[in-house]
Design a protein around this motif. Structure first.
Motif, mmCIF file in Angstrom:
data_model
loop_
_atom_site.group_PDB
_atom_site.id
_atom_site.type_symbol
_atom_site.label_atom_id
_atom_site.label_comp_id
_atom_site.label_asym_id
_atom_site.label_seq_id
_atom_site.Cartn_x
_atom_site.Cartn_y
_atom_site.Cartn_z
ATOM 1 N N THR A 1 0.789 -0.946 0.009
ATOM 2 C CA THR A 1 -0.131 -0.194 0.037
ATOM 3 C C THR A 1 0.756 1.160 0.084
ATOM 4 N N VAL A 2 0.750 2.129 -0.886
ATOM 5 C CA VAL A 2 1.260 3.334 -0.909
ATOM 6 C C VAL A 2 0.342 4.663 -0.836
ATOM 7 N N MET A 3 0.610 5.656 -0.109
ATOM 8 C CA MET A 3 -0.069 6.965 -0.090
ATOM 9 C C MET A 3 0.596 8.090 -0.367
ATOM 10 N N PRO A 4 1.031 8.350 -1.880
ATOM 11 C CA PRO A 4 1.665 9.188 -2.270
ATOM 12 C C PRO A 4 0.666 10.685 -2.544
ATOM 13 N N SER A 5 1.356 11.668 -3.010
ATOM 14 C CA SER A 5 0.689 13.043 -3.149
ATOM 15 C C SER A 5 1.483 13.638 -4.173
ATOM 16 N N VAL A 6 0.948 14.505 -4.780
ATOM 17 C CA VAL A 6 1.426 15.721 -5.868
ATOM 18 C C VAL A 6 0.775 16.865 -5.772
ATOM 19 N N LEU A 7 1.617 18.123 -6.179
ATOM 20 C CA LEU A 7 0.878 19.220 -6.308
ATOM 21 C C LEU A 7 -0.014 19.375 -7.489
ATOM 22 N N LEU A 8 -1.062 19.868 -7.240
ATOM 23 C CA LEU A 8 -1.858 19.960 -8.643
ATOM 24 C C LEU A 8 -1.451 20.727 -9.521
ATOM 25 N N ASP A 9 -0.616 21.828 -9.142
ATOM 26 C CA ASP A 9 0.080 22.583 -10.503
ATOM 27 C C ASP A 9 1.221 21.720 -11.069
ATOM 28 N N LYS A 10 1.328 20.568 -10.583
ATOM 29 C CA LYS A 10 2.249 19.896 -11.676
ATOM 30 C C LYS A 10 1.541 18.939 -12.254
ATOM 31 N N ILE A 11 0.473 18.887 -12.460
ATOM 32 C CA ILE A 11 -0.360 17.745 -13.192
ATOM 33 C C ILE A 11 -0.857 18.503 -14.532
ATOM 34 N N GLN A 12 -0.572 18.181 -15.547
ATOM 35 C CA GLN A 12 -0.974 18.566 -16.849
ATOM 36 C C GLN A 12 -1.924 17.781 -17.530
ATOM 37 N N LEU A 13 -3.325 18.325 -17.578
ATOM 38 C CA LEU A 13 -4.364 17.438 -17.918
ATOM 39 C C LEU A 13 -4.512 17.629 -19.669
ATOM 40 N N ALA A 14 -4.721 16.534 -20.133
ATOM 41 C CA ALA A 14 -4.864 16.309 -21.585
ATOM 42 C C ALA A 14 -6.318 16.638 -21.773
ATOM 43 N N GLU A 15 -6.586 17.094 -22.917
ATOM 44 C CA GLU A 15 -7.922 17.649 -23.542
ATOM 45 C C GLU A 15 -8.893 16.703 -22.915
ATOM 46 N N LEU A 16 -10.014 16.826 -22.367
ATOM 47 C CA LEU A 16 -10.907 15.787 -21.915
ATOM 48 C C LEU A 16 -11.634 15.234 -23.022
#
Length: 212
Positions: free
Chosen positions: A42-57
């Motif tokens: 089990t792993v419980m990681p995190s990431v800042l949202l401003d580091k996520i690049q969302l592709a076109e939905l």
């Protein structure tokens, strides 16, 4: 170990388990040589949202999103989501099964879930994917239980959830991912750019309860 097994049997338990973050200690390595096996990571990681690049939905025609609030207003969707998520959770915990419970009791696990974020991608009368989301810490969106007909459908939903979180001033994405759940583990390992996090390993052993 003999004493521990005896105590467990006296309490009608047919298994014992221990948790340890990697790397394993000499004790856990000894356990693996004495009838224990690795049940789950089990792993419980995190990431800042401003580091996520969302592709076109890319929600397709005939598909749409439902929030938990909308689902609770529909007897059909509510029962369908609860039943499916309960069954999926049971299926991903076969090695160390959860306590049997009614769907109505399982539903109580959603009491703290976010109500107005999309929770499911649906088409017709079918749930294509779902992810329960929580705000366990302020401004942190936490993914919990997962399910879907494909990783593509799951990640479309999660992209919408992340977009919702950004629009509502959340700062970070986190989640709890088990390697016993292929969709969850794939989400962690292959998709969102989570920072490395400690891996919690569950080691366990089953045995037969001796009758007196």
């Amino acid at each position: 170990m003999k004493d521990v097994v005896t105590i467990a049997q006296r309490n009608n338990c047919d298994r014992i388990a221990t948790l340890q973050y990697l790397p394993l200690t000499a004790f856990e390595r000894w356990l693996l040589n004495n009838q224990f096996s690795c049940w789950r990571e089990t792993v419980m990681p995190s990431v800042l949202l401003d580091k996520i690049q969302l592709a076109e939905l890319s929600i397709k025609q005939g598909q749409h999103l439902l929030t938990l609030r909308q689902i609770k207003q529909s007897d059909y969707w509510w029962k369908t989501l609860i039943k499916k998520s309960h069954e999926d959770y049971v299926a991903s915990h076969l090695v160390n099964p959860m306590i049997k419970m009614a769907d109505s009791n399982w539903a109580a696990n959603t009491n703290d879930a976010l109500m107005d974020i999309p929770v499911a991608l649906v088409t017709g009368d079918q749930i294509l994917s779902y992810t329960y989301s929580f705000e366990d810490l302020p401004n942190v969106l936490t993914f919990s239980w997962f399910g879907g007909t494909s990783t593509a459908n799951l990640w479309i939903l999660q992209a919408e959830q992340i977009q919702w979180a950004i629009e509502h001033h959340f700062k970070k994405l986190s989640g709890e991912f088990d390697n016993s759940d292929p969709l969850a583990w794939s989400t962690y390992r292959r998709h969102w750019p989570f920072e490395p996090a400690p891996v919690l390993t569950t080691l366990g052993r089953k045995f037969t309860i001796e009758k007196n």
